[in-house]
Design a protein around this motif. Structure first.
Motif, PDB file in Angstrom:
ATOM      1  N   THR A 170     -19.673   3.041   5.353  1.00  0.00           N
ATOM      2  CA  THR A 170     -21.097   3.140   5.077  1.00  0.00           C
ATOM      3  C   THR A 170     -21.285   4.149   3.969  1.00  0.00           C
ATOM      4  OG1 THR A 170     -21.374   4.881   6.727  1.00  0.00           O
ATOM      5  CG2 THR A 170     -21.728   2.620   7.468  1.00  0.00           C
ATOM      6  N   SER A 171     -22.310   3.919   3.136  1.00  0.00           N
ATOM      7  CA  SER A 171     -22.568   4.875   2.063  1.00  0.00           C
ATOM      8  C   SER A 171     -23.267   6.104   2.641  1.00  0.00           C
ATOM      9  CB  SER A 171     -23.439   4.220   0.981  1.00  0.00           C
ATOM     10  OG  SER A 171     -24.622   3.718   1.547  1.00  0.00           O
ATOM     11  N   LEU A 172     -23.236   7.203   1.909  1.00  0.00           N
ATOM     12  CA  LEU A 172     -23.774   8.465   2.399  1.00  0.00           C
ATOM     13  C   LEU A 172     -25.285   8.514   2.248  1.00  0.00           C
ATOM     14  CD1 LEU A 172     -21.132  10.920   0.881  1.00  0.00           C
ATOM     15  CD2 LEU A 172     -21.254  10.045   3.225  1.00  0.00           C
ATOM     16  N   ILE A 173     -25.955   9.135   3.199  1.00  0.00           N
ATOM     17  CA  ILE A 173     -27.403   9.275   3.159  1.00  0.00           C
ATOM     18  C   ILE A 173     -27.757  10.540   2.389  1.00  0.00           C
ATOM     19  CG2 ILE A 173     -29.486   9.567   4.550  1.00  0.00           C
ATOM     20  CD1 ILE A 173     -28.081   8.125   6.819  1.00  0.00           C
ATOM     21  N   PRO A 174     -28.556  10.432   1.326  1.00  0.00           N
ATOM     22  CA  PRO A 174     -28.922  11.634   0.569  1.00  0.00           C
ATOM     23  C   PRO A 174     -29.853  12.534   1.381  1.00  0.00           C
ATOM     24  CG  PRO A 174     -30.147   9.713  -0.209  1.00  0.00           C
ATOM     25  CD  PRO A 174     -29.151   9.213   0.782  1.00  0.00           C
ATOM     26  N   THR A 175     -29.811  13.795   1.114  1.00  0.00           N
ATOM     27  CA  THR A 175     -30.628  14.752   1.858  1.00  0.00           C
ATOM     28  C   THR A 175     -31.939  15.068   1.159  1.00  0.00           C
ATOM     29  OG1 THR A 175     -29.436  16.564   0.771  1.00  0.00           O
ATOM     30  CG2 THR A 175     -28.590  15.803   2.897  1.00  0.00           C
ATOM     31  N   ASP A 176     -32.075  14.770  -0.125  1.00  0.00           N
ATOM     32  CA  ASP A 176     -33.272  15.101  -0.882  1.00  0.00           C
ATOM     33  C   ASP A 176     -34.215  13.901  -0.865  1.00  0.00           C
ATOM     34  OD1 ASP A 176     -35.210  15.972  -2.543  1.00  0.00           O
ATOM     35  OD2 ASP A 176     -33.977  15.999  -4.362  1.00  0.00           O
ATOM     36  N   ASN A 177     -35.372  14.035  -0.184  1.00  0.00           N
ATOM     37  CA  ASN A 177     -36.333  12.943  -0.081  1.00  0.00           C
ATOM     38  C   ASN A 177     -37.469  13.039  -1.088  1.00  0.00           C
ATOM     39  OD1 ASN A 177     -34.971  11.743   2.041  1.00  0.00           O
ATOM     40  ND2 ASN A 177     -36.154  12.837   3.614  1.00  0.00           N
ATOM     41  N   SER A 178     -37.427  14.046  -1.944  1.00  0.00           N
ATOM     42  CA  SER A 178     -38.568  14.270  -2.839  1.00  0.00           C
ATOM     43  C   SER A 178     -38.784  13.099  -3.788  1.00  0.00           C
ATOM     44  CB  SER A 178     -38.374  15.569  -3.635  1.00  0.00           C
ATOM     45  OG  SER A 178     -37.176  15.504  -4.404  1.00  0.00           O
ATOM     46  N   THR A 179     -37.712  12.520  -4.308  1.00  0.00           N
ATOM     47  CA  THR A 179     -37.858  11.381  -5.223  1.00  0.00           C
ATOM     48  C   THR A 179     -38.465  10.193  -4.501  1.00  0.00           C
ATOM     49  OG1 THR A 179     -35.944  12.117  -6.496  1.00  0.00           O
ATOM     50  CG2 THR A 179     -36.628   9.825  -6.770  1.00  0.00           C
ATOM     51  N   ILE A 225      -8.145 -16.315   8.841  1.00  0.00           N
ATOM     52  CA  ILE A 225      -8.117 -15.195   7.900  1.00  0.00           C
ATOM     53  C   ILE A 225      -9.176 -14.185   8.334  1.00  0.00           C
ATOM     54  CG2 ILE A 225      -7.383 -16.610   5.946  1.00  0.00           C
ATOM     55  CD1 ILE A 225     -10.339 -16.300   4.932  1.00  0.00           C
ATOM     56  N   LYS A 226      -9.105 -12.984   7.772  1.00  0.00           N
ATOM     57  CA  LYS A 226     -10.173 -12.015   7.973  1.00  0.00           C
ATOM     58  C   LYS A 226     -11.142 -12.089   6.797  1.00  0.00           C
ATOM     59  CE  LYS A 226      -8.137  -8.502  10.973  1.00  0.00           C
ATOM     60  NZ  LYS A 226      -7.791  -7.061  11.105  1.00  0.00           N
ATOM     61  N   THR A 227     -12.422 -12.103   7.116  1.00  0.00           N
ATOM     62  CA  THR A 227     -13.442 -12.029   6.088  1.00  0.00           C
ATOM     63  C   THR A 227     -14.497 -11.044   6.586  1.00  0.00           C
ATOM     64  OG1 THR A 227     -14.891 -13.324   4.633  1.00  0.00           O
ATOM     65  CG2 THR A 227     -14.771 -14.002   6.951  1.00  0.00           C
ATOM     66  N   LYS A 228     -15.614 -10.907   5.868  1.00  0.00           N
ATOM     67  CA  LYS A 228     -16.560  -9.874   6.305  1.00  0.00           C
ATOM     68  C   LYS A 228     -17.989 -10.185   5.879  1.00  0.00           C
ATOM     69  CE  LYS A 228     -15.343  -7.008   2.286  1.00  0.00           C
ATOM     70  NZ  LYS A 228     -14.655  -5.768   1.856  1.00  0.00           N
ATOM     71  N   ASN A 229     -18.907  -9.760   6.737  1.00  0.00           N
ATOM     72  CA  ASN A 229     -20.322  -9.695   6.402  1.00  0.00           C
ATOM     73  C   ASN A 229     -20.607  -8.365   5.716  1.00  0.00           C
ATOM     74  OD1 ASN A 229     -20.918 -12.126   7.824  1.00  0.00           O
ATOM     75  ND2 ASN A 229     -21.080 -10.972   9.751  1.00  0.00           N
ATOM     76  N   ILE A 230     -21.633  -8.347   4.889  1.00  0.00           N
ATOM     77  CA  ILE A 230     -22.116  -7.098   4.298  1.00  0.00           C
ATOM     78  C   ILE A 230     -23.571  -6.941   4.709  1.00  0.00           C
ATOM     79  CG2 ILE A 230     -22.611  -5.846   2.174  1.00  0.00           C
ATOM     80  CD1 ILE A 230     -20.265  -7.295   0.882  1.00  0.00           C
ATOM     81  N   ILE A 231     -23.901  -5.817   5.321  1.00  0.00           N
ATOM     82  CA  ILE A 231     -25.243  -5.585   5.846  1.00  0.00           C
ATOM     83  C   ILE A 231     -25.762  -4.264   5.297  1.00  0.00           C
ATOM     84  CG2 ILE A 231     -26.647  -5.307   7.924  1.00  0.00           C
ATOM     85  CD1 ILE A 231     -23.323  -6.687   8.592  1.00  0.00           C
ATOM     86  N   ALA A 232     -26.857  -4.322   4.540  1.00  0.00           N
ATOM     87  CA  ALA A 232     -27.458  -3.129   3.934  1.00  0.00           C
ATOM     88  C   ALA A 232     -28.806  -2.855   4.579  1.00  0.00           C
ATOM     89  CB  ALA A 232     -27.632  -3.332   2.430  1.00  0.00           C
ATOM     90  N   LYS A 243     -20.657  -3.463  -5.095  1.00  0.00           N
ATOM     91  CA  LYS A 243     -20.843  -2.621  -6.273  1.00  0.00           C
ATOM     92  C   LYS A 243     -22.319  -2.358  -6.525  1.00  0.00           C
ATOM     93  CE  LYS A 243     -19.791  -2.349 -11.218  1.00  0.00           C
ATOM     94  NZ  LYS A 243     -19.150  -3.034 -12.371  1.00  0.00           N
ATOM     95  N   GLN A 244     -23.140  -3.408  -6.375  1.00  0.00           N
ATOM     96  CA  GLN A 244     -24.567  -3.224  -6.604  1.00  0.00           C
ATOM     97  C   GLN A 244     -25.201  -2.352  -5.529  1.00  0.00           C
ATOM     98  OE1 GLN A 244     -26.673  -6.753  -8.298  1.00  0.00           O
ATOM     99  NE2 GLN A 244     -24.734  -7.786  -7.954  1.00  0.00           N
ATOM    100  N   LEU A 245     -24.738  -2.499  -4.294  1.00  0.00           N
ATOM    101  CA  LEU A 245     -25.277  -1.665  -3.226  1.00  0.00           C
ATOM    102  C   LEU A 245     -24.883  -0.200  -3.407  1.00  0.00           C
ATOM    103  CD1 LEU A 245     -24.722  -4.000  -0.157  1.00  0.00           C
ATOM    104  CD2 LEU A 245     -26.892  -3.472  -1.280  1.00  0.00           C
ATOM    105  N   LYS A 246     -23.676   0.046  -3.893  1.00  0.00           N
ATOM    106  CA  LYS A 246     -23.256   1.423  -4.155  1.00  0.00           C
ATOM    107  C   LYS A 246     -24.141   2.083  -5.201  1.00  0.00           C
ATOM    108  CE  LYS A 246     -18.377   0.860  -2.880  1.00  0.00           C
ATOM    109  NZ  LYS A 246     -16.986   0.757  -3.392  1.00  0.00           N
ATOM    110  N   ASP A 265     -28.833   5.799  -2.770  1.00  0.00           N
ATOM    111  CA  ASP A 265     -29.885   6.730  -2.387  1.00  0.00           C
ATOM    112  C   ASP A 265     -31.008   6.034  -1.622  1.00  0.00           C
ATOM    113  OD1 ASP A 265     -30.718   5.274  -4.569  1.00  0.00           O
ATOM    114  OD2 ASP A 265     -31.786   6.926  -5.522  1.00  0.00           O
ATOM    115  N   TYR A 266     -30.902   4.706  -1.483  1.00  0.00           N
ATOM    116  CA  TYR A 266     -31.964   3.935  -0.828  1.00  0.00           C
ATOM    117  C   TYR A 266     -31.434   3.142   0.371  1.00  0.00           C
ATOM    118  CZ  TYR A 266     -36.522   1.556  -0.788  1.00  0.00           C
ATOM    119  OH  TYR A 266     -37.777   1.097  -0.456  1.00  0.00           O
ATOM    120  N   TYR A 267     -30.146   2.741   0.310  1.00  0.00           N
ATOM    121  CA  TYR A 267     -29.553   1.917   1.369  1.00  0.00           C
ATOM    122  C   TYR A 267     -28.253   2.530   1.881  1.00  0.00           C
ATOM    123  CZ  TYR A 267     -32.519  -1.838  -0.531  1.00  0.00           C
ATOM    124  OH  TYR A 267     -33.571  -2.586  -0.973  1.00  0.00           O
TER     125      TYR A 267
END
Length: 487
Positions: free
Chosen positions: A12-21, A244-251, A81-84, A88-90
């Motif tokens: 999972t991507s990291l959650i930013p701590t600054d909410n001002s933006t 085979i192994k495959t995967k879902n992506i959930i944002a 790549k696009q989600l990364k 700061d939003y997902y």
């Protein structure tokens, strides 16, 4: 249903701590979000996705994004790549699961030594090597044991079954043919001269090698049989089927009420036969574009975007996700919206005909949202059966209200009588197979659906207690499920 051991939620991507933006952003509204959806962005994404599908050419001989292919792995990487870039939003999760994968290396069919030039293998067909077999015409639609009485009556132990399309999954027909002694099967569509194809789904011990043929050829063979002409079939399929192994992506949005989640999805894979730029590259692209533009706004309710894998193998990814939700996770999803095939070239504006009487409460409100939108634009719309054809199935079956739109597959346009998508499940489903008016309108409607419910769920039915799905007792079950009707 128990949570399978192979279920895995990865990074999972990291959650930013600054909410001002974020706090400086305007609250989402439909017109503003729709205005950010453009032809240019959709076109650029379609070109990128087709280039990605070409990663499979060396292995498959043509572009494809079928699960297990380079094209599909690169599709998943492209989404990630696009989600990364929106971290700061997902946050996003990768959910691994096992899925059947198959590949046909080559195939051939001949009748009385004369090669048939137009035949297609079914996905997940096993191999076949049949020499000088007798053709046996199967009664009715080949969905019941009794239909295979002609095989039982045949004096030959080396037979190929000729079966009509209809009523039950292709895999059932193939398995029943093998159960009653056929060495292979041919399936045709009695309503269309298109060479039929599809998936056989999960194989059984009796599934046999299966090819699709045209109505013209099938009717010629039947006429010859009725006239007493001996017909000998040579049929060869070089293929494999395996897991085979495959995967879902959930944002999921970092902000918004996480107890009231607005969910929507599209499938990230194509069939083996082609690149799948309309089916469902269009839905994949629509979701990515809406997700990107939603980052310009504040929201009141959380929004979850999902890209399902292995839809073309039988809705595997979305069902895996829905059936593995805990009761608490399930209860937080207020609704699910399915977006599969947004840009069919001879499109209709199709709305799934959900109802609160037959489906979880809220399904009818979703249907009405889409109808109201099309009518506000002066656009014609049609209702299509809410019959288990796409990735909403697992949600409905576990009590989550659902709905969606489509632009059409192999059916015919009610206005002009022509096929909605002439390249459905075919090699020509590339960037030339998109209607840009439908693509833009439907993506803007997706934006409208997201903005509406991300802003407010006022008036939308409250969730009923989650349903626990099991193989013995699945609520909201559909008559057509899995590998017969798959987009």
């Amino acid at each position: 249903m128990p949570r399978p051991a192979e279920a895995a939620l990865l990074s999972t991507s990291l959650i930013p701590t600054d909410n001002s933006t974020y706090e400086a952003l305007p609250l989402v509204d439909s017109e503003s979000l729709q205005a950010l959806i453009t032809h240019e962005a959709l076109n650029a994404s379609a070109l990128e996705l087709f280039a990605i599908a070409n990663a499979s050419v060396k292995e498959y001989g043509h572009p494809t994004r079928v699960i297990g292919s380079g094209g599909h792995y690169k599709t998943l990487g492209w989404i990630e790549k696009q989600l990364k870039n929106m971290s700061d939003y997902y946050t996003y999760e990768k959910q691994e699961f096992k899925a059947l994968n198959g590949m046909v290396f080559n195939h051939s069919l001949s009748v009385n030594g004369v090669k048939v030039l137009d035949e297609k293998p079914f996905q997940l067909t096993p191999a076949a090597h049949v020499y000088w077999a007798d053709l046996v015409v199967i009664d009715n639609l080949g969905c019941e044991d009794i239909d295979y009485a002609p095989l039982n009556a045949s004096l030959s132990t080396n037979t190929v079954a000729l079966i009509k399309r209809g009523e039950c999954p292709f895999g059932n027909k193939s398995s029943l043919a093998g159960k009653w002694g056929a060495s292979a099967a041919l399936i045709y569509d009695p309503e269309s001269d298109e060479i039929i194809t599809g998936t056989l789904g999960t194989p059984t011990n009796t599934t046999v090698g299966t090819l699709g043929i045209s109505k013209t050829l099938a009717e010629s063979l039947i006429a010859q049989k009725n006239a007493g002409v001996p017909l000998k079939i040579n049929m060869f399929i070089a293929a494999y089927v395996g897991f085979i192994k495959t995967k879902n992506i959930i944002a999921t949005t970092i902000h918004g009420d996480q107890d009231n989640i607005v969910a929507l999805g599209a499938h990230s894979d194509s069939v083996e036969a082609g690149p799948g730029i309309n089916d469902d590259g269009s839905g994949t692209i629509s979701l990515l574009n809406v997700a990107a533009q939603l980052t310009n706004f504040k929201i009141n309710n959380a929004v979850r975007f999902a890209w399902w894998a292995a839809e073309e193998e039988g809705l595997l990814g979305s069902n895996f996700y829905a059936y593995n939700l805990t009761a608490l996770e399930n209860s937080k999803i207020r609704l699910f919206m399915d977006y599969d095939m947004m840009a069919s070239p001879n499109f209709e504006y199709q709305v799934y005909n959900g109802s609160n009487e037959l489906n979880p409460p809220g399904s009818e409100e979703l249907k009405q949202l889409y109808i109201d939108y099309y009518e506000s634009k002066g656009l014609p719309w049609v209702l299509i059966p809410f019959d288990g054809r796409s990735d909403y199935v697992g949600f409905i079956e576990t009590g989550i209200p659902a709905g969606g739109i489509a632009a059409g597959a192999e059916g015919k346009n009610s206005q002009n009588g022509e096929v909605l998508d002439k390249c459905y499940h075919a090699l020509c489903d590339d960037v030339t197979n998109l209607n840009w008016d439908a693509f833009l309108t439907n993506t803007q409607l997706i934006a409208h659906s997201v903005a509406t419910y991300a802003n407010s769920l006022e008036g939308f039915p409250l969730r009923e207690p989650p349903k626990v799905a099991s193989s013995a007792d699945v609520p909201y079950k559909f008559n057509l499920h899995g590998n017969f009707y798959i987009m």
